[in-house]
Design a protein around this motif. Structure first.
Motif, PDB file in Angstrom:
ATOM      1  N   GLU A 165      -3.419  -2.566  -9.989  1.00 47.23           N
ATOM      2  CA  GLU A 165      -3.820  -1.493  -9.075  1.00 47.23           C
ATOM      3  C   GLU A 165      -3.702  -0.130  -9.761  1.00 47.23           C
ATOM      4  O   GLU A 165      -4.538   0.757  -9.559  1.00 47.23           O
ATOM      5  CB  GLU A 165      -2.966  -1.521  -7.812  1.00 47.23           C
ATOM      6  N   LEU A 202       2.359   1.668  -3.482  1.00 47.21           N
ATOM      7  CA  LEU A 202       1.318   2.083  -4.416  1.00 47.21           C
ATOM      8  C   LEU A 202       0.990   3.562  -4.232  1.00 47.21           C
ATOM      9  O   LEU A 202       0.889   4.321  -5.210  1.00 47.21           O
ATOM     10  CB  LEU A 202       0.058   1.232  -4.216  1.00 47.21           C
ATOM     11  N   SER A 262       0.820  -1.214   0.000  1.00 50.59           N
ATOM     12  CA  SER A 262       0.000   0.000   0.000  1.00 50.59           C
ATOM     13  C   SER A 262       0.852   1.260   0.000  1.00 50.59           C
ATOM     14  O   SER A 262       0.548   2.235  -0.699  1.00 50.59           O
ATOM     15  CB  SER A 262      -0.942   0.015   1.210  1.00 50.59           C
ATOM     16  N   GLN A 274       1.263   6.549  -6.970  1.00 54.57           N
ATOM     17  CA  GLN A 274       0.073   7.346  -7.306  1.00 54.57           C
ATOM     18  C   GLN A 274       0.332   8.827  -7.089  1.00 54.57           C
ATOM     19  O   GLN A 274      -0.064   9.666  -7.915  1.00 54.57           O
ATOM     20  CB  GLN A 274      -1.112   6.878  -6.451  1.00 54.57           C
ATOM     21  N   TYR A 296     -11.932  -2.248 -16.438  1.00 56.07           N
ATOM     22  CA  TYR A 296     -11.715  -0.901 -15.900  1.00 56.07           C
ATOM     23  C   TYR A 296     -12.314   0.222 -16.747  1.00 56.07           C
ATOM     24  O   TYR A 296     -12.205   1.390 -16.371  1.00 56.07           O
ATOM     25  CB  TYR A 296     -10.209  -0.646 -15.729  1.00 56.07           C
ATOM     26  N   LYS A 324      -6.607   0.353 -12.084  1.00 55.04           N
ATOM     27  CA  LYS A 324      -7.786   0.761 -11.308  1.00 55.04           C
ATOM     28  C   LYS A 324      -7.694   2.252 -10.965  1.00 55.04           C
ATOM     29  O   LYS A 324      -8.677   2.997 -11.071  1.00 55.04           O
ATOM     30  CB  LYS A 324      -7.867  -0.070 -10.025  1.00 55.04           C
ATOM     31  N   PHE A 325      -6.505   2.685 -10.576  1.00 53.49           N
ATOM     32  CA  PHE A 325      -6.260   4.096 -10.267  1.00 53.49           C
ATOM     33  C   PHE A 325      -6.468   4.960 -11.509  1.00 53.49           C
ATOM     34  O   PHE A 325      -7.070   6.039 -11.445  1.00 53.49           O
ATOM     35  CB  PHE A 325      -4.830   4.240  -9.747  1.00 53.49           C
ATOM     36  N   ASP A 350       0.473  -7.323  -9.965  1.00 54.30           N
ATOM     37  CA  ASP A 350      -0.386  -6.745  -8.927  1.00 54.30           C
ATOM     38  C   ASP A 350      -0.317  -5.221  -8.955  1.00 54.30           C
ATOM     39  O   ASP A 350      -1.347  -4.537  -8.859  1.00 54.30           O
ATOM     40  CB  ASP A 350       0.023  -7.250  -7.548  1.00 54.30           C
ATOM     41  N   MET A 351       0.894  -4.675  -9.090  1.00 54.94           N
ATOM     42  CA  MET A 351       1.037  -3.227  -9.138  1.00 54.94           C
ATOM     43  C   MET A 351       0.402  -2.669 -10.409  1.00 54.94           C
ATOM     44  O   MET A 351      -0.271  -1.628 -10.373  1.00 54.94           O
ATOM     45  CB  MET A 351       2.507  -2.835  -9.062  1.00 54.94           C
TER      46      MET A 351
END
Length: 239
Positions: free
Chosen positions: A92, A20, A17, A24, A125, A95-96, A88-89
């Motif tokens: 994510e 990530l 987290s 972001q 997405y 999604k972001f 995985d990254m």
């Protein structure tokens, strides 16, 4: 989060987290960000090939992907860190991207695979894919196509060391904010290959699952995992 040096590479440690959120934040600030998810093959290649090592060292974030890298962090620095896999990254960040109205570009793999991966990402997405291109080219490749797509995030799945070398040599030529090598992620996202079940991931054997699916394509993976464990036990001089 903090960075520790493993075999000359600046590895970021912490939770998934935290890493990530850091990426972001950089994207929202439009800070050019080169991300490497360092698995056994990346670390071993960096140890053995100085030119490649310099490229990885130039990345803004080198994340610990693989139990061997997490083990090295614990052995050499007495610190713990979560493992951060490229796929995985990537998911994510997709999604972001959907939440922030950003677009992504996929570069790598065979044409039919990257095309299917793009369709599956949009099915999940929404309209986030600005473009895609296969990874079979010489030289700088589709720089103009990537630039004209105005993609914010670039995911490069061309394998090690090609993907990081390409990013290192060409990232400054394109307007994208983020570039990240994602290995065989397009194969999984397209449905062409399956990802290891959670129990295999938890046993730290995802590398073996990938190898058994494609023993010819992944023939160096067992060797790289073994080499990394050896380097952890007996670090090479000068690193």
């Amino acid at each position: 989060m903090e960075k520790v040096e493993i075999f000359g590479l600046p590895i970021t440690t912490g939770t998934f987290s935290e890493m990530l959120e850091q990426i972001q934040s950089r994207i929202l600030q439009k800070k050019k960000t080169f991300v490497v998810t360092a698995n056994a093959t990346i670390v071993v290649t960096a140890i053995e090939k100085p030119e490649y090592r310099r490229i990885v060292q130039s990345a803004d974030l080198v994340l610990p992907d693989g139990f061997g890298v997490v083990m090295a962090i614990r052995r050499f620095h007495k610190k713990s860190s979560e493992r951060v896999t490229g796929i995985d990254m990537m998911l994510e960040l997709c999604k972001f991207a959907a939440k922030q109205g950003l677009r992504v570009f996929l570069l790598g793999s065979k044409q039919e695979i990257v095309e299917k991966a793009a369709r599956n990402l949009e099915r999940t997405y929404g309209n986030i894919v600005a473009g895609y291109h296969h990874g079979y080219f010489d030289g700088e490749g589709p720089i103009d196509l990537i630039s004209s797509s105005k993609a914010d995030l670039l995911f490069v799945g061309m394998g090690v060391p090609k993907q990081e070398m390409w990013i290192g040599e060409n990232f400054d030529k394109i307007p994208a904010t983020l570039a990240m090598g994602v290995g065989g992620s397009f194969d999984v996202i397209s449905g062409y290959k399956k990802r290891a079940p959670k129990i295999i991931q938890n046993l730290k054997l995802e590398w073996l699952y990938r190898y058994l699916q494609s023993p010819l394509q992944k023939k160096n993976v067992p060797k790289d995992v073994t080499k990394l464990l050896w380097y952890i036990l007996k670090p090479p001089r000068g690193l």
